[in-house]
Design an enzyme around this catalytic site. Sequence first.
Site, PDB file in Angstrom:
ATOM      1  N   LYS A   1       0.930  -1.213  -0.017  1.00 12.10           N
ATOM      2  CA  LYS A   1       0.132   0.106  -0.134  1.00 12.10           C
ATOM      3  C   LYS A   1       0.692   1.348   0.040  1.00 12.10           C
ATOM      4  O   LYS A   1       0.696   2.118  -0.779  1.00 12.10           O
ATOM      5  CB  LYS A   1      -0.928  -0.100   1.330  1.00 12.10           C
ATOM      6  CG  LYS A   1      -2.009   1.033   1.447  1.00 12.10           C
ATOM      7  CD  LYS A   1      -2.835   0.912   2.390  1.00 12.10           C
ATOM      8  CE  LYS A   1      -3.530   2.235   2.560  1.00 12.10           C
ATOM      9  NZ  LYS A   1      -4.513   2.017   3.923  1.00 12.10           N
TER      10      LYS A   1
ATOM     11  N   GLU B   1      10.501  -4.605   4.657  1.00  4.64           N
ATOM     12  CA  GLU B   1      10.551  -5.991   4.183  1.00  4.64           C
ATOM     13  C   GLU B   1      10.484  -6.191   2.590  1.00  4.64           C
ATOM     14  O   GLU B   1      11.179  -6.864   1.905  1.00  4.64           O
ATOM     15  CB  GLU B   1       9.689  -6.789   4.963  1.00  4.64           C
ATOM     16  CG  GLU B   1       9.939  -7.093   6.442  1.00  4.64           C
ATOM     17  CD  GLU B   1       9.389  -6.073   7.305  1.00  4.64           C
ATOM     18  OE1 GLU B   1       8.970  -5.340   6.760  1.00  4.64           O
ATOM     19  OE2 GLU B   1       9.060  -6.489   8.479  1.00  4.64           O
TER      20      GLU B   1
ATOM     21  N   GLY C   1      -4.831  -1.875   5.076  1.00  2.00           N
ATOM     22  CA  GLY C   1      -4.155  -3.122   4.437  1.00  2.00           C
ATOM     23  C   GLY C   1      -4.605  -4.385   4.749  1.00  2.00           C
ATOM     24  O   GLY C   1      -4.860  -5.310   3.839  1.00  2.00           O
ATOM     25  N   ARG C   2      -5.366  -4.812   5.729  1.00  2.00           N
ATOM     26  CA  ARG C   2      -5.735  -5.888   6.186  1.00  2.00           C
ATOM     27  C   ARG C   2      -7.156  -5.971   5.780  1.00  2.00           C
ATOM     28  O   ARG C   2      -7.680  -7.337   5.831  1.00  2.00           O
ATOM     29  CB  ARG C   2      -5.648  -6.159   7.779  1.00  2.00           C
ATOM     30  CG  ARG C   2      -6.326  -4.912   8.633  1.00  2.00           C
ATOM     31  CD  ARG C   2      -5.914  -4.988  10.089  1.00  2.00           C
ATOM     32  NE  ARG C   2      -6.352  -3.831  10.715  1.00  2.00           N
ATOM     33  CZ  ARG C   2      -5.738  -2.918  11.074  1.00  2.00           C
ATOM     34  NH1 ARG C   2      -4.449  -2.635  10.434  1.00  2.00           N
ATOM     35  NH2 ARG C   2      -6.210  -1.548  11.804  1.00  2.00           N
TER      36      ARG C   2
ATOM     37  N   GLU D   1      -4.607  -6.906  14.557  1.00  2.00           N
ATOM     38  CA  GLU D   1      -4.175  -5.538  14.543  1.00  2.00           C
ATOM     39  C   GLU D   1      -5.437  -4.423  14.526  1.00  2.00           C
ATOM     40  O   GLU D   1      -5.150  -3.364  14.635  1.00  2.00           O
ATOM     41  CB  GLU D   1      -3.547  -5.531  12.824  1.00  2.00           C
ATOM     42  CG  GLU D   1      -2.694  -4.447  12.727  1.00  2.00           C
ATOM     43  CD  GLU D   1      -1.842  -4.556  11.504  1.00  2.00           C
ATOM     44  OE1 GLU D   1      -2.384  -4.393  10.395  1.00  2.00           O
ATOM     45  OE2 GLU D   1      -0.664  -4.744  11.496  1.00  2.00           O
TER      46      GLU D   1
ATOM     47  N   HIS E   1      -3.627 -33.293  17.683  1.00  2.00           N
ATOM     48  CA  HIS E   1      -2.625 -33.912  18.274  1.00  2.00           C
ATOM     49  C   HIS E   1      -1.326 -33.220  18.762  1.00  2.00           C
ATOM     50  O   HIS E   1      -0.361 -33.637  19.003  1.00  2.00           O
ATOM     51  CB  HIS E   1      -2.167 -34.947  17.058  1.00  2.00           C
ATOM     52  CG  HIS E   1      -3.166 -35.838  16.531  1.00  2.00           C
ATOM     53  ND1 HIS E   1      -3.279 -36.967  17.080  1.00  2.00           N
ATOM     54  CD2 HIS E   1      -4.308 -35.801  15.475  1.00  2.00           C
ATOM     55  CE1 HIS E   1      -4.403 -37.615  16.645  1.00  2.00           C
ATOM     56  NE2 HIS E   1      -4.925 -36.921  15.734  1.00  2.00           N
TER      57      HIS E   1
ATOM     58  N   LYS F   1       9.503  -0.331  14.396  1.00  2.00           N
ATOM     59  CA  LYS F   1       9.985  -0.266  12.702  1.00  2.00           C
ATOM     60  C   LYS F   1      11.250   1.022  13.171  1.00  2.00           C
ATOM     61  O   LYS F   1      12.221   0.793  12.684  1.00  2.00           O
ATOM     62  CB  LYS F   1       9.079   0.501  12.027  1.00  2.00           C
ATOM     63  CG  LYS F   1       7.853  -0.720  11.565  1.00  2.00           C
ATOM     64  CD  LYS F   1       6.962  -0.108  10.313  1.00  2.00           C
ATOM     65  CE  LYS F   1       5.729  -0.799  10.307  1.00  2.00           C
ATOM     66  NZ  LYS F   1       4.840  -0.240   9.454  1.00  2.00           N
TER      67      LYS F   1
HETATM   68  O1  F6P Z   1       3.198  -2.829   9.837  1.00  2.00           O
HETATM   69  C1  F6P Z   1       1.777  -3.016   9.673  1.00  2.00           C
HETATM   70  C2  F6P Z   1       1.462  -3.017   8.241  1.00  2.00           C
HETATM   71  O2  F6P Z   1       1.246  -1.357   7.966  1.00  2.00           O
HETATM   72  C3  F6P Z   1       0.155  -3.350   8.077  1.00  2.00           C
HETATM   73  O3  F6P Z   1      -1.042  -2.874   8.479  1.00  2.00           O
HETATM   74  C4  F6P Z   1       0.183  -3.694   6.494  1.00  2.00           C
HETATM   75  O4  F6P Z   1      -0.890  -4.460   6.059  1.00  2.00           O
HETATM   76  C5  F6P Z   1       1.392  -3.923   6.306  1.00  2.00           C
HETATM   77  O5  F6P Z   1       2.209  -3.328   7.282  1.00  2.00           O
HETATM   78  C6  F6P Z   1       2.107  -3.858   4.862  1.00  2.00           C
HETATM   79  O6  F6P Z   1       2.034  -2.708   4.687  1.00  2.00           O
HETATM   80  P1  F6P Z   1       2.202  -2.173   2.972  1.00  2.00           P
HETATM   81  O7  F6P Z   1       1.105  -2.684   2.114  1.00  2.00           O
HETATM   82  O8  F6P Z   1       2.067  -0.684   3.040  1.00  2.00           O
HETATM   83  O9  F6P Z   1       3.624  -2.686   2.482  1.00  2.00           O
END
Ligand code: F6P
Length: 537
Positions: A197, A203, A258-259, A344, A375, A503
């Site tokens: 987003k 990452e 995002g979620r 979240e 199990h 972060k």
């Molecule tokens: O760090 C949490 C978050 O902002 C989530 O809410 C989101 O889904 C995820 O990181 C990834 O964010 P992006 O789509 O901006 O890379």
Amino acid sequence: MALQELKQQEQAMSLSQRFAEDPARFSRFCFAFGEHMRVDLSRQHWSSEVLALLCELARNMKLRPAIEALFGDNLFNHTEGRAALHTALRMPAGASAALNGVNVVPLVHAELARMRTFCERVHAGDWLGFTNLPMTDVVNIGIGGSDLGPAMVAEALAPYQDKGIRVHFVSNMDGAQLASVLAVVDPARTLFVISSKTFTTDETMTNARAARAWLLAACDDPAQVKKHFVAVSTNGPAVQAFGIDTEHMFEFWDWVGGRFSLWSAIGLPVALAVGFDRFEQLLAGAHEMDEHLRHTPFEQNIPVLLALLSIWNINVLGLQSEGVFPYSHHLTRFPAYLQQLNMESNGKGVDNAGEKTTYNTGPVVWGEVGTNGQHAFFQLLHQGSQVVPADFIGFARSHYNYPEHQRKLLGNMLAQAQALAFGKNQPQVETELAAEGLNAETISRLAPYKVMDGNRPSTTILCDELTPYNLGALIAMYEHKTFVQGIMWNINSFDQWGVELGKKLAARLITDLSSDEVTTTHDGATNGLLAQIKAWK
Ligand code: F6P
């Protein structure tokens, strides 16, 4: 409050008694969603009286207008100055969801049309890589909402993956994940979907840069990057700066959290894997659940009831976590997906007026597919000192021709809910042990260990089959449960400030890790661990 006053009365009544006294309990508490889904809430510690009071509480919390606001102009995410309008992503063309006076549904459908064209090109073998070969593999690089939704759904719909495209997901900062995916794909036939987003998430950008370097090592021509990289984002300039043609960027909007973004272009890898028609069926199932939420009285409204029940379990009965156990191996990522969705969203300790909450909010959500969980940790569910309300999710029909497996799978799911609810009492245990020929002394020594108190709550969600439509409805059901919980707790379910500090601190620590010098500027534990990492590096 009246609900608290009912607590003792309700707790005094076991699930066995409830069923014995009311033969119609199942039909009174099992709710239908269309022809394909049933949600059985009869094995919960509640009664019609509790349900009525919870619905009254929901009305007092102005839940109905809040639900209506979820389908148009709202400012639910007031700490970020944003609306939450993910429901518009699955509205049919011609519907209307106005944001600041502008109907966003045409925007949504324009982007869906671009996605369809793109998917059809890839499927037709008409999207060629640097050696002029069509694509065989799609690697989605994203994390959190830009990974969990599409990864969960792509796996859930594995039986529908018949487009000749294999999909892979890379999210983690651990290079092991990228390495294991790159080891099995061919650079000439791999399309990377960079999903973010913000297009700033460390990452994702680290993995995306490494993937680009891997491609360039194979083709040695930066002009070829655009044939192998597309983006899904709200941040055009950052996509362009990365070197992806904005013509190959699929857009979504800041009013999609995002979620909650699976239904947008974030779902592109799903559409590539199963075909665009099936992606539309997923949207249709979710939309139908939206309609159910919007138009069904609270007393039969499935997501509302799930949320109210959770309020009852958490805030009145004092339970702290919720387990989710899909009896479908293809839902293996469902618990992880739900964790982000719910934790979240509702892991918040400050209310909408900026005051610290004086009541518990979001539970710990966890789970595993059945029968594997049985199990592993089900022992605690059955006899542990904590009571964990469980959601069992099952499907009457399987996609696979293993009828014996399917019978046993469903038999196990039903058995777990039964054992949790009704247990096994001391006389039953003693009779069983006696039948095994054990003597009286052994029976009395062993019996306490084998007694299962039962009386442990669970919900069973039963569908006819794991289809794209049913899956869309199931996910939207949990989205709305999460939303309704947030309204009841008077919290903002759409921000996530709690993830920011980590972060920021990580950025400083990453810099420290790039030098061999001893670091003394942190707390003692961090300094000590940094020194050990540097010594072992
Ligand atoms: O760090 C949490 C978050 O902002 C989530 O809410 C989101 O889904 C995820 O990181 C990834 O964010 P992006 O789509 O901006 O890379």
